[in-house]
Write a protein that holds these residues in place. Structure first.
Motif, mmCIF file in Angstrom:
data_model
loop_
_atom_site.group_PDB
_atom_site.id
_atom_site.type_symbol
_atom_site.label_atom_id
_atom_site.label_comp_id
_atom_site.label_asym_id
_atom_site.label_seq_id
_atom_site.Cartn_x
_atom_site.Cartn_y
_atom_site.Cartn_z
ATOM 1 N N LYS A 122 -38.689 13.448 74.778
ATOM 2 C CA LYS A 122 -37.496 13.898 74.861
ATOM 3 C C LYS A 122 -36.351 12.799 74.068
ATOM 4 C CE LYS A 122 -37.804 15.677 79.497
ATOM 5 N NZ LYS A 122 -36.763 15.909 80.896
ATOM 6 N N LEU A 123 -35.569 13.647 73.235
ATOM 7 C CA LEU A 123 -34.487 12.960 72.647
ATOM 8 C C LEU A 123 -33.440 12.812 73.503
ATOM 9 C CD1 LEU A 123 -34.849 14.029 69.131
ATOM 10 C CD2 LEU A 123 -35.844 12.034 70.067
ATOM 11 N N ASN A 124 -32.896 13.416 74.262
ATOM 12 C CA ASN A 124 -31.829 13.567 75.203
ATOM 13 C C ASN A 124 -32.396 13.170 76.570
ATOM 14 O OD1 ASN A 124 -32.738 16.207 74.731
ATOM 15 N ND2 ASN A 124 -31.131 16.904 76.252
ATOM 16 N N THR A 125 -32.015 12.094 77.217
ATOM 17 C CA THR A 125 -32.324 11.702 78.454
ATOM 18 C C THR A 125 -31.905 12.559 79.611
ATOM 19 O OG1 THR A 125 -30.488 10.295 78.835
ATOM 20 C CG2 THR A 125 -32.587 9.555 77.813
ATOM 21 N N GLU A 126 -30.717 13.364 79.429
ATOM 22 C CA GLU A 126 -30.366 14.276 80.351
ATOM 23 C C GLU A 126 -30.171 15.590 79.648
ATOM 24 O OE1 GLU A 126 -26.818 13.452 82.447
ATOM 25 O OE2 GLU A 126 -27.413 11.285 82.601
ATOM 26 N N VAL A 127 -30.509 16.643 80.502
ATOM 27 C CA VAL A 127 -30.331 18.050 79.730
ATOM 28 C C VAL A 127 -29.117 18.118 79.438
ATOM 29 C CG1 VAL A 127 -30.805 20.620 80.430
ATOM 30 C CG2 VAL A 127 -32.507 18.893 81.150
ATOM 31 N N ARG A 128 -28.788 18.794 78.425
ATOM 32 C CA ARG A 128 -27.308 19.212 78.002
ATOM 33 C C ARG A 128 -27.226 20.753 78.162
ATOM 34 N NH1 ARG A 128 -22.672 19.744 76.605
ATOM 35 N NH2 ARG A 128 -21.519 18.890 74.936
ATOM 36 N N GLN A 129 -26.200 20.970 78.937
ATOM 37 C CA GLN A 129 -25.746 22.323 79.300
ATOM 38 C C GLN A 129 -24.602 22.634 78.610
ATOM 39 O OE1 GLN A 129 -24.374 23.404 83.443
ATOM 40 N NE2 GLN A 129 -26.322 24.263 83.669
ATOM 41 N N PHE A 130 -24.514 24.102 78.187
ATOM 42 C CA PHE A 130 -23.739 24.562 77.572
ATOM 43 C C PHE A 130 -23.077 26.012 77.984
ATOM 44 C CE2 PHE A 130 -25.889 22.541 74.157
ATOM 45 C CZ PHE A 130 -24.948 21.942 73.448
ATOM 46 N N VAL A 131 -21.948 25.992 78.186
ATOM 47 C CA VAL A 131 -21.359 27.467 78.852
ATOM 48 C C VAL A 131 -20.542 28.065 77.473
ATOM 49 C CG1 VAL A 131 -19.508 28.444 80.316
ATOM 50 C CG2 VAL A 131 -20.830 26.441 81.028
ATOM 51 N N VAL A 132 -21.262 29.141 76.948
ATOM 52 C CA VAL A 132 -20.833 29.750 75.813
ATOM 53 C C VAL A 132 -19.997 31.413 76.305
ATOM 54 C CG1 VAL A 132 -21.835 30.636 73.678
ATOM 55 C CG2 VAL A 132 -22.669 28.609 75.122
ATOM 56 N N PHE A 133 -19.082 31.528 75.492
ATOM 57 C CA PHE A 133 -18.531 32.845 75.716
ATOM 58 C C PHE A 133 -18.487 33.526 74.405
ATOM 59 C CE2 PHE A 133 -16.272 29.422 78.292
ATOM 60 C CZ PHE A 133 -16.296 29.937 79.455
ATOM 61 N N GLU A 134 -18.036 34.634 74.680
ATOM 62 C CA GLU A 134 -18.164 35.678 73.535
ATOM 63 C C GLU A 134 -16.960 35.287 72.473
ATOM 64 O OE1 GLU A 134 -17.852 39.758 74.943
ATOM 65 O OE2 GLU A 134 -15.614 39.246 75.848
ATOM 66 N N SER A 135 -17.245 35.642 71.399
ATOM 67 C CA SER A 135 -16.253 35.402 70.139
ATOM 68 C C SER A 135 -15.420 36.713 70.208
ATOM 69 C CB SER A 135 -16.739 35.439 68.859
ATOM 70 O OG SER A 135 -17.739 34.470 68.598
ATOM 71 N N LEU A 136 -13.929 35.957 69.926
ATOM 72 C CA LEU A 136 -12.900 37.273 69.809
ATOM 73 C C LEU A 136 -13.017 38.018 68.355
ATOM 74 C CD1 LEU A 136 -10.498 38.461 71.001
ATOM 75 C CD2 LEU A 136 -9.097 36.725 69.963
ATOM 76 N N SER A 137 -12.995 39.333 68.626
ATOM 77 C CA SER A 137 -13.098 40.011 67.264
ATOM 78 C C SER A 137 -12.374 41.359 67.518
ATOM 79 C CB SER A 137 -14.532 40.183 67.033
ATOM 80 O OG SER A 137 -15.092 41.204 67.769
ATOM 81 N N ALA A 138 -12.317 41.967 66.697
ATOM 82 C CA ALA A 138 -11.438 43.360 66.482
ATOM 83 C C ALA A 138 -12.274 44.316 67.490
ATOM 84 C CB ALA A 138 -11.542 43.864 65.299
ATOM 85 N N GLU A 139 -13.607 44.179 67.498
ATOM 86 C CA GLU A 139 -14.291 44.916 68.471
ATOM 87 C C GLU A 139 -14.123 44.594 70.108
ATOM 88 O OE1 GLU A 139 -18.545 44.104 66.915
ATOM 89 O OE2 GLU A 139 -18.528 45.970 65.935
ATOM 90 N N ASN A 140 -14.058 43.686 70.169
ATOM 91 C CA ASN A 140 -13.875 43.283 71.639
ATOM 92 C C ASN A 140 -12.602 42.855 72.192
ATOM 93 O OD1 ASN A 140 -13.796 40.782 70.743
ATOM 94 N ND2 ASN A 140 -16.143 40.089 71.519
ATOM 95 N N ALA A 141 -11.587 42.915 71.357
ATOM 96 C CA ALA A 141 -10.219 42.354 71.725
ATOM 97 C C ALA A 141 -9.528 43.084 73.233
ATOM 98 C CB ALA A 141 -9.063 42.691 70.712
ATOM 99 N N ILE A 142 -10.175 44.305 73.486
ATOM 100 C CA ILE A 142 -9.730 44.804 74.639
ATOM 101 C C ILE A 142 -10.833 44.824 75.571
ATOM 102 C CG2 ILE A 142 -7.856 46.408 73.639
ATOM 103 C CD1 ILE A 142 -10.266 48.708 73.822
ATOM 104 N N GLY A 143 -12.018 44.154 75.249
ATOM 105 C CA GLY A 143 -12.892 43.931 76.310
ATOM 106 C C GLY A 143 -14.260 44.428 75.434
#
Length: 184
Positions: A122-143
């Motif tokens: 392993k190169l990273n001794t601790e697991v790296r966690q990411f919280v990822v959100f959707e991108s803002l776009s014209a398609e999802n501006a209202i949800g």
């Protein structure tokens, strides 16, 4: 139409367009030294749905995230293989809501480990966690629950998760033979 309204609408459209998903083919690669994608392992069985959310299977998550990671990291042509192991911890796929009152956002939580293929370490001794959100776009501006299918929401989240993983690798480019003097 009054000028200030026209200005507000034009500014909003420009901002929403600027948030659109970039084309990977036209974007230059970051410096990652000898990095070459080896195994791309995604485990979705551990994914916990956070309500309110649309349902998605482990197989669906694994397929969409593996594709996004392959598309993003498979572009590097270094001379040493590195394996990416990703566990999907949790997700929420926005459901239809009431625009501007209740418009839930989609999100995914992933844990990542990077392995040196040749050394089996392993190169990273601790697991790296990411919280990822959707991108803002014209398609999802209202949800996105109102305007996108579940599959489109998952593609958006997978694209953003792969981007976060690439950014993390770039932050740690010394793992890939890039010397500290080359970074500065």
């Amino acid at each position: 139409m009054p000028f200030h309204r026209l200005f507000l609408i034009a500014t909003s459209l420009i901002l929403v367009t600027a948030c659109a998903k970039p084309n990977l083919e036209t974007r230059p690669l970051e410096e990652l030294g000898n990095f070459k994608m080896g195994h791309n392992i995604v485990v979705g069985e551990t994914a916990r749905r956070i309500d309110p959310s649309r349902d998605a299977t482990a197989d669906e998550w694994e397929a969409v995230l593996q594709t996004a990671i392959d598309n993003r990291l498979g572009r590097y042509d270094g001379d040493k293989f590195y394996n990416v192991a990703v566990s999907i911890d949790a997700y929420a796929l926005a459901i239809p809501g009431i625009p501007l009152v209740v418009s839930p956002k989609s999100t995914i939580v992933v844990s990542v480990t990077l392995w040196d293929d040749r050394k089996g370490e392993k190169l990273n001794t601790e697991v790296r966690q990411f919280v990822v959100f959707e991108s803002l776009s014209a398609e999802n501006a209202i949800g996105s629950g109102l305007t996108q299918t579940k599959e489109k929401q998952m593609e958006n989240l997978a694209f953003n998760a792969a981007k976060k993983i690439e950014e993390w690798l770039v932050e740690n480019k010394t793992w890939f033979g890039v010397s500290q003097s080359d970074i500065n």
